[in-house]
Design a protein around this motif. Structure first.
Motif, PDB file in Angstrom:
ATOM      1  N   VAL A  69       0.858  -1.188   0.000  1.00  0.00           N
ATOM      2  CA  VAL A  69       0.000   0.000   0.000  1.00  0.00           C
ATOM      3  C   VAL A  69       0.889   1.230   0.000  1.00  0.00           C
ATOM      4  O   VAL A  69       1.826   1.322   0.796  1.00  0.00           O
ATOM      5  N   ARG A  70       0.602   2.145  -0.917  1.00  0.00           N
ATOM      6  CA  ARG A  70       1.270   3.442  -0.924  1.00  0.00           C
ATOM      7  C   ARG A  70       0.188   4.522  -0.935  1.00  0.00           C
ATOM      8  O   ARG A  70      -0.821   4.400  -1.639  1.00  0.00           O
ATOM      9  N   THR A  71       0.438   5.582  -0.195  1.00  0.00           N
ATOM     10  CA  THR A  71      -0.615   6.578   0.020  1.00  0.00           C
ATOM     11  C   THR A  71      -0.227   7.984  -0.415  1.00  0.00           C
ATOM     12  O   THR A  71      -1.001   8.917  -0.211  1.00  0.00           O
ATOM     13  N   ASN A  72       0.951   8.145  -1.017  1.00  0.00           N
ATOM     14  CA  ASN A  72       1.391   9.503  -1.334  1.00  0.00           C
ATOM     15  C   ASN A  72       0.719  10.070  -2.580  1.00  0.00           C
ATOM     16  O   ASN A  72       0.843  11.254  -2.867  1.00  0.00           O
ATOM     17  N   ASP A  73      -0.001   9.237  -3.351  1.00  0.00           N
ATOM     18  CA  ASP A  73      -0.628   9.723  -4.584  1.00  0.00           C
ATOM     19  C   ASP A  73      -2.091   9.313  -4.675  1.00  0.00           C
ATOM     20  O   ASP A  73      -2.590   8.989  -5.753  1.00  0.00           O
ATOM     21  N   ILE A  74      -2.806   9.337  -3.550  1.00  0.00           N
ATOM     22  CA  ILE A  74      -4.203   8.916  -3.555  1.00  0.00           C
ATOM     23  C   ILE A  74      -5.022   9.723  -4.561  1.00  0.00           C
ATOM     24  O   ILE A  74      -5.867   9.185  -5.288  1.00  0.00           O
ATOM     25  N   GLU A  75      -4.760  11.024  -4.640  1.00  0.00           N
ATOM     26  CA  GLU A  75      -5.560  11.886  -5.523  1.00  0.00           C
ATOM     27  C   GLU A  75      -5.367  11.550  -6.997  1.00  0.00           C
ATOM     28  O   GLU A  75      -6.200  11.902  -7.826  1.00  0.00           O
ATOM     29  N   ASN A  76      -4.261  10.886  -7.335  1.00  0.00           N
ATOM     30  CA  ASN A  76      -3.999  10.550  -8.740  1.00  0.00           C
ATOM     31  C   ASN A  76      -4.659   9.253  -9.180  1.00  0.00           C
ATOM     32  O   ASN A  76      -4.696   8.957 -10.374  1.00  0.00           O
ATOM     33  N   VAL A  77      -5.165   8.462  -8.227  1.00  0.00           N
ATOM     34  CA  VAL A  77      -5.773   7.185  -8.588  1.00  0.00           C
ATOM     35  C   VAL A  77      -6.959   7.422  -9.523  1.00  0.00           C
ATOM     36  O   VAL A  77      -7.833   8.229  -9.242  1.00  0.00           O
ATOM     37  N   GLY A  78      -6.965   6.704 -10.619  1.00  0.00           N
ATOM     38  CA  GLY A  78      -8.044   6.826 -11.602  1.00  0.00           C
ATOM     39  C   GLY A  78      -7.787   7.865 -12.665  1.00  0.00           C
ATOM     40  O   GLY A  78      -8.308   7.774 -13.772  1.00  0.00           O
ATOM     41  N   HIS A  79      -6.970   8.874 -12.338  1.00  0.00           N
ATOM     42  CA  HIS A  79      -6.645   9.918 -13.315  1.00  0.00           C
ATOM     43  C   HIS A  79      -5.508   9.478 -14.229  1.00  0.00           C
ATOM     44  O   HIS A  79      -5.333  10.031 -15.313  1.00  0.00           O
ATOM     45  N   THR A  80      -4.701   8.541 -13.759  1.00  0.00           N
ATOM     46  CA  THR A  80      -3.585   8.045 -14.552  1.00  0.00           C
ATOM     47  C   THR A  80      -3.772   6.545 -14.798  1.00  0.00           C
ATOM     48  O   THR A  80      -4.642   5.900 -14.211  1.00  0.00           O
ATOM     49  N   ALA A  81      -2.913   5.999 -15.646  1.00  0.00           N
ATOM     50  CA  ALA A  81      -3.027   4.582 -15.987  1.00  0.00           C
ATOM     51  C   ALA A  81      -2.414   3.677 -14.940  1.00  0.00           C
ATOM     52  O   ALA A  81      -2.700   2.474 -14.901  1.00  0.00           O
ATOM     53  N   ARG A  82      -1.543   4.217 -14.063  1.00  0.00           N
ATOM     54  CA  ARG A  82      -0.724   3.338 -13.227  1.00  0.00           C
ATOM     55  C   ARG A  82      -0.795   3.589 -11.729  1.00  0.00           C
ATOM     56  O   ARG A  82      -0.243   2.803 -10.968  1.00  0.00           O
ATOM     57  N   HIS A  83      -1.405   4.661 -11.264  1.00  0.00           N
ATOM     58  CA  HIS A  83      -1.389   4.943  -9.826  1.00  0.00           C
ATOM     59  C   HIS A  83      -2.419   4.068  -9.095  1.00  0.00           C
ATOM     60  O   HIS A  83      -3.570   3.977  -9.512  1.00  0.00           O
ATOM     61  N   HIS A  84      -1.962   3.463  -7.994  1.00  0.00           N
ATOM     62  CA  HIS A  84      -2.835   2.633  -7.154  1.00  0.00           C
ATOM     63  C   HIS A  84      -2.500   2.867  -5.691  1.00  0.00           C
ATOM     64  O   HIS A  84      -1.385   3.260  -5.357  1.00  0.00           O
ATOM     65  N   THR A  85      -3.487   2.591  -4.828  1.00  0.00           N
ATOM     66  CA  THR A  85      -3.184   2.570  -3.398  1.00  0.00           C
ATOM     67  C   THR A  85      -2.699   1.173  -3.012  1.00  0.00           C
ATOM     68  O   THR A  85      -1.663   1.012  -2.387  1.00  0.00           O
ATOM     69  N   PHE A  86      -3.441   0.145  -3.420  1.00  0.00           N
ATOM     70  CA  PHE A  86      -3.004  -1.232  -3.199  1.00  0.00           C
ATOM     71  C   PHE A  86      -2.464  -1.804  -4.503  1.00  0.00           C
ATOM     72  O   PHE A  86      -3.063  -1.607  -5.567  1.00  0.00           O
ATOM     73  N   PHE A  87      -1.343  -2.510  -4.423  1.00  0.00           N
ATOM     74  CA  PHE A  87      -0.801  -3.183  -5.603  1.00  0.00           C
ATOM     75  C   PHE A  87       0.039  -4.364  -5.146  1.00  0.00           C
ATOM     76  O   PHE A  87       0.362  -4.502  -3.961  1.00  0.00           O
ATOM     77  N   GLU A  88       0.389  -5.211  -6.085  1.00  0.00           N
ATOM     78  CA  GLU A  88       1.238  -6.359  -5.788  1.00  0.00           C
ATOM     79  C   GLU A  88       2.586  -6.172  -6.460  1.00  0.00           C
ATOM     80  O   GLU A  88       2.653  -5.834  -7.643  1.00  0.00           O
ATOM     81  N   MET A  89       3.638  -6.413  -5.709  1.00  0.00           N
ATOM     82  CA  MET A  89       4.991  -6.300  -6.254  1.00  0.00           C
ATOM     83  C   MET A  89       5.632  -7.683  -6.332  1.00  0.00           C
ATOM     84  O   MET A  89       5.803  -8.361  -5.322  1.00  0.00           O
ATOM     85  N   LEU A  90       5.936  -8.087  -7.571  1.00  0.00           N
ATOM     86  CA  LEU A  90       6.664  -9.325  -7.790  1.00  0.00           C
ATOM     87  C   LEU A  90       8.143  -9.048  -7.533  1.00  0.00           C
ATOM     88  O   LEU A  90       8.694  -8.098  -8.082  1.00  0.00           O
ATOM     89  N   GLY A  91       8.781  -9.886  -6.729  1.00  0.00           N
ATOM     90  CA  GLY A  91      10.180  -9.619  -6.413  1.00  0.00           C
ATOM     91  C   GLY A  91      10.978 -10.880  -6.210  1.00  0.00           C
ATOM     92  O   GLY A  91      10.465 -11.887  -5.721  1.00  0.00           O
ATOM     93  N   ASN A  92      12.230 -10.848  -6.637  1.00  0.00           N
ATOM     94  CA  ASN A  92      13.165 -11.928  -6.303  1.00  0.00           C
ATOM     95  C   ASN A  92      14.355 -11.309  -5.585  1.00  0.00           C
ATOM     96  O   ASN A  92      14.763 -10.180  -5.886  1.00  0.00           O
ATOM     97  N   PHE A  93      14.883 -12.039  -4.612  1.00  0.00           N
ATOM     98  CA  PHE A  93      15.874 -11.491  -3.690  1.00  0.00           C
ATOM     99  C   PHE A  93      16.988 -12.506  -3.460  1.00  0.00           C
ATOM    100  O   PHE A  93      16.762 -13.716  -3.452  1.00  0.00           O
ATOM    101  N   SER A  94      18.190 -11.989  -3.255  1.00  0.00           N
ATOM    102  CA  SER A  94      19.323 -12.863  -2.960  1.00  0.00           C
ATOM    103  C   SER A  94      20.224 -12.175  -1.948  1.00  0.00           C
ATOM    104  O   SER A  94      20.493 -10.982  -2.056  1.00  0.00           O
ATOM    105  N   TRP A  95      20.688 -12.955  -0.967  1.00  0.00           N
ATOM    106  CA  TRP A  95      21.601 -12.443   0.056  1.00  0.00           C
ATOM    107  C   TRP A  95      22.855 -13.313   0.054  1.00  0.00           C
ATOM    108  O   TRP A  95      22.931 -14.311   0.796  1.00  0.00           O
ATOM    109  N   GLY A  96      23.761 -12.966  -0.816  1.00  0.00           N
ATOM    110  CA  GLY A  96      24.992 -13.735  -0.922  1.00  0.00           C
ATOM    111  C   GLY A  96      24.872 -14.965  -1.792  1.00  0.00           C
ATOM    112  O   GLY A  96      25.814 -15.754  -1.887  1.00  0.00           O
TER     113      GLY A  96
END
Length: 882
Positions: A69-96
């Motif tokens: 959840v990100r909240t710094n651009d709530i007012e932009n939700v719906g006005h742009t193609a990509r702004h969301h409050t809730f979203f899913e982030m696909l990630g891969n991680f490695s530690w050494g």
């Protein structure tokens, strides 16, 4: 390129990285285990401790689809193609484990071979000095050098903070074609959607020093992030995220309720986008234990519910509707996010409460808007002030579009520039106070050093109330010391500790630490950092020294009292669900030696009969003397067995399950009695609301219950004696006295009204202003309550439509009351009761306001009342321009 659903893309990503040896972690909570963050805002947040070296990772590499959840651009939700409050982030991680070469080449493999993206349409940005990344892209992957964009630190170098882990990164972009272009100068890195940024690979390989230099980390790390919604829009060939299958079922459901279809017009499309985004966020936030509040995470949740409700009204939904959309969210995302279905009742109840409450707020906002529009129509510019528009937006949830629309229908414009200024000021306030600014972890403190040196404390308190152990470390005033002398206070780290340290709502143990010639009183036990279990002590005899062997003894009576209350809390939790409904969830608790406090989600106050049933069933479960057992198992097995996992807790893969017979089963790390009969009995002391949809029960057990009942009995006996009736007749006697008091109060009020009516004419002076356009009735009537003064005001304005009724009253405790009421004709003369009392209140050291036709205020300086009365004549004249 083959069409893939959002669910398929998520699973393909997880499967791919698992095939490369990564461990799949299910999504972590939206509530981060990090006090510097309000929400989990990226896939790496749950793993930040590994990048900082605070803990060793369980696995060398991992993969997640992390809810964020990100909240710094709530007012932009719906006005742009990509702004969301809730979203899913696909990630891969490695530690050494793997590093730059594998991250990029395998990432390329996933995009081109698994998803089938056209490699010739891909670009990449890299840090200008990262020759290694340049060579991997050009020589191993085969990307043309012309498709590489070299940037400086601002664009392609990632920092966790001013000091600490950092490194270059590489962003992968996809050319969607000229139809997405912003013009002939369009290029990779442009703000338009032609060159779509899809996947960032961060190579955390340096440790930035205080002087700004870079020191290689002993272990190189990988952190990547790719938005599922954005990737789905690319794979599914649509122009924005909202047209993917991750949103369209939700927009269709909301559209069906409103009787509109996506694509019909921009206004309804905007509303459907906002609703679909916000309802997703609301469901996941409540499922993770966030509840509406006036600050923090709860404030964001409340704001999202209200924005969704308001945008529903923009497209004609004039009733609560969000709960009708929630089943579509659960159907769409319940797999893999089982917490949505598990908490469905709670989600729906909280939303029902908030949406109904907001309906009342909307009506209040409409009253304010109506009054301000009337005032604007009478002004020269016929403009609604931006500050008013912002108040409607911020306090009552009116989107600017709605305010603009209502005003336009009545021939009034909105000062949007002033609105923007107010909005920016709010954002600045949010930025300055937001927890998300502080994204740094303070390193090097004494407790961090102790964790690094000794690791977790060996806690033996489940089995023992005392043990022989050694002192590993002593801390005084934030620093390690070798000894604590007689009279000194500090903290002790033991090799093994029988003291339970405060956690999960249970307070810490107290007791003694002893050695030959040495005695220290343990005043508290806490977890100051990580899994450290430390005792706060005062040395009363001798000297405690590091390395010394000691006997650690828990205050057993106090410990057992805490255990009784903790086990009772589990039983109470189970009973609440049985009596009030399956939506009940724990929202916090405090378990002490004196009482227990249990916060839970529920939409209304339990009736007296329900509370008695809760108390009866809890005591029945106690008296059956059910065995209390514990089992250590893995998290998924515990949940599958039906054990309750509590909202506010963060669980590892290995958990402890506490069961009270077959009556209750919860994940819990606290201490408990061995059987329910040891609790004795439970008595509810109070039940109250502590927030919207959140209630609190306070209760006592064991001997505290006995003492409470003895006190209640003494009180009843004394009342019986004072009122001269037997105990069974006390209630009847009090009811009779209440009726007598009501009758006496009615007689006194009647006398007060008669006295006021007889004297009001002599106390109120009439002054004619503006050539007879307005009649000001003003005066001072001390010692009267506001209700009686309003009744007098009604008589004046009903008898004279030109009346401006202003009365001051010196109340008890040297307080000032001011009332202003306007007749119908007076309201048409640019007069506003709220503005009049606001200025008058300032003259007597107070403040206040209200509606255009009636307002009241208070003050603290009654000595200035007469001066304020004299000033009122000029003030009213000023407002009407006389």
């Amino acid at each position: 390129m083959q069409y893939r659903s959002g669910k398929e893309i998520r699973q393909l990503f997880v499967n791919f990285w698992e095939s490369k040896g990564a461990h799949h972690y299910k999504s972590f909570s939206l509530v981060p285990d990090d006090p510097s963050l309000l929400f989990t805002i990226a896939g790496m947040v749950p793993f930040k401790k590994y990048y900082l070296g605070l803990e060793e990772p369980e696995y060398a590499c991992a993969v997640t689809s992390q809810k964020c959840v990100r909240t710094n651009d709530i007012e932009n939700v719906g006005h742009t193609a990509r702004h969301h409050t809730f979203f899913e982030m696909l990630g891969n991680f490695s530690w050494g484990g793997y590093f730059k070469r594998e991250s990029l080449t395998w990432g390329w493999e996933f995009l081109t071979q698994v998803l089938g993206l056209d490699g010739s349409r891909m670009y990449a940005t890299i840090y200008k000095d990262d020759q290694e990344a340049f060579d991997i892209w050009t020589k191993e992957i085969g990307m043309p050098a012309s498709h590489l964009v070299l940037n400086g630190e601002d664009e392609n170098f990632w920092f966790m903070g001013p000091q600490g882990p950092c490194g270059p990164d590489s962003e992968i972009l996809y050319d969607q074609g000229e139809e997405f272009s912003c013009g002939p100068d369009c290029h990779p890195g442009c703000d338009c959607d032609r060159f779509l940024e899809i996947w960032n690979h961060v190579f955390t390989q340096y440790d930035r020093q205080a002087d700004g230099s870079f020191k290689p980390l002993p272990r190189k790390n990988i952190d990547t992030g790719m938005g599922l919604e954005r990737l789905a829009s690319l794979i599914q060939g649509v122009r924005n995220d909202f047209e993917t299958d991750l949103f369209t079922p939700l927009m269709k459901k909301a559209g069906d309720i409103a009787g509109v279809r996506y694509g019909e017009n921009d206004q309804s499309d905007l509303a459907l986008k906002v609703i679909s985004d916000h309802v997703r966020a609301v469901c996941f936030m409540i499922a993770d234990g966030i509840l509406p509040a006036n600050d923090g995470q709860g404030y964001v949740l409340r704001r999202l519910i209200r924005r969704a409700a308001r945008y529903g009204r923009l497209i004609g939904i004039n009733k609560p509707f969000i709960n009708d959309v929630i089943p579509a969210v659960i159907e769409l995302m319940g797999d893999p996010y089982s917490e949505l279905g598990e908490n469905r009742l709670t989600i729906e109840k909280i939303v029902e409460i908030e949406e109904n409450s907001f309906g009342k707020t909307i009506r209040q906002g409409s009253e304010l808007l109506d009054a301000e529009v009337k005032a604007a129509l009478e002004s020269a510019g016929k403009t609604l002030g931006g500050a008013v528009a912002f108040q409607l937006y911020d306090t009552f949830g009116f989107p600017l579009e709605l305010t603009r629309e209502i005003c336009a229908e009545r021939g009034v414009s909105v000062d949007e520039e002033e609105f923007k200024k107010e909005m920016e000021q709010q954002r600045e306030r949010a930025r300055s106070s937001s927890k998300q600014i502080a994204n740094n972890v303070i390193k090097g403190n004494v407790f961090n050093a102790l964790v690094n040196e000794f690791g977790a404390t060996d806690f033996v308190g489940y089995e023992k109330s005392e043990c022989n152990t050694k002192i590993r470390a002593l801390v005084r005033d934030g620093r390690q010391v070798d000894a604590l002398g007689e009279g000194e206070e500090g903290m002790v780290l033991l090799e093994s500790s029988p003291f339970y340290a405060e956690r999960g709502g249970q307070i810490g143990d107290t007791g003694l630490i002893k050695a030959d010639g040495v005695l220290a009183v343990v005043r508290d036990s806490t977890h100051p950092f990580g899994e450290l279990n430390m005792q706060t002590v005062t040395v009363t005899k001798g000297t405690l020294r590091v390395g010394e062997s000691v006997l650690a003894q828990v205050d057993l009576d106090r410990h057992l009292a805490i255990a009784r209350n903790h086990t009772a809390t589990h039983i109470l939790h189970a009973v609440l669900g049985k009596v009030l409904g399956g939506h009940v969830r724990q929202n916090g608790s405090l378990v002490s030696d004196r009482f227990l406090r249990f916060d839970y989600t529920h939409y209304e106050a339990p009736s007296r009969e329900q509370l008695e049933e809760i108390e009866t069933l809890t005591n029945a479960a106690i008296l059956t003397d059910r065995p209390v057992t514990t089992a250590v198992t893995d998290l998924e097995a515990a949940k599958a067995s039906g054990a309750k996992a509590l909202f506010e807790e963060k669980y590892g893969q290995t958990v402890r399950v506490v069961s009270v017979g077959d009556f209750s089963s919860e994940l819990c790390g606290g201490t408990h009695v061995s059987s329910s009969g040891m609790i004795g009995s439970l008595k509810i002391v109070s039940e109250e609301s502590i927030g919207s949809g959140i209630r609190r029960i306070t209760a006592v057990t064991g001997m505290t219950t006995v003492h409470l009942l003895q006190e209640l009995s003494r009180t009843a006996d004394e009342l019986s004696a004072r009122l001269a009736v037997k105990r069974p007749l006390l209630i009847e006697k009090v009811r009779g006295m209440e009726e007598e008091i009501k009758e006496l109060k009615r007689q006194i009020d009647g006398m007060s009204r008669a006295r006021l009516a007889g004297s009001i004419d002599s106390l109120i002076a009439k002054k004619t202003l503006a050539g007879g356009a307005v009649n000001l009735y003003i005066g001072r009537v001390d010692g009267q309550n506001m209700e009686l003064l309003r009744e007098s005001g009604d008589k004046f304005k009903d008898g004279d439509p030109k009346a401006v009724f202003v009365v001051f009253s010196k109340a008890a405790e040297d307080k000032v009351q001011i009332l202003c009421m306007l007749g119908e004709e007076a309201q048409k003369k640019k007069l506003h009761a709220g503005k009049i009392v606001k200025e008058l209140a300032a003259l007597v050291g107070g403040s206040g306001g209200g509606r255009p036709n009636m307002a009241q205020a208070g003050g603290k300086e009654p000595a200035k009342i007469d001066a304020a009365i004299a000033a009122a004549v000029d003030l009213v004249a000023k407002f009407i321009g006389a």
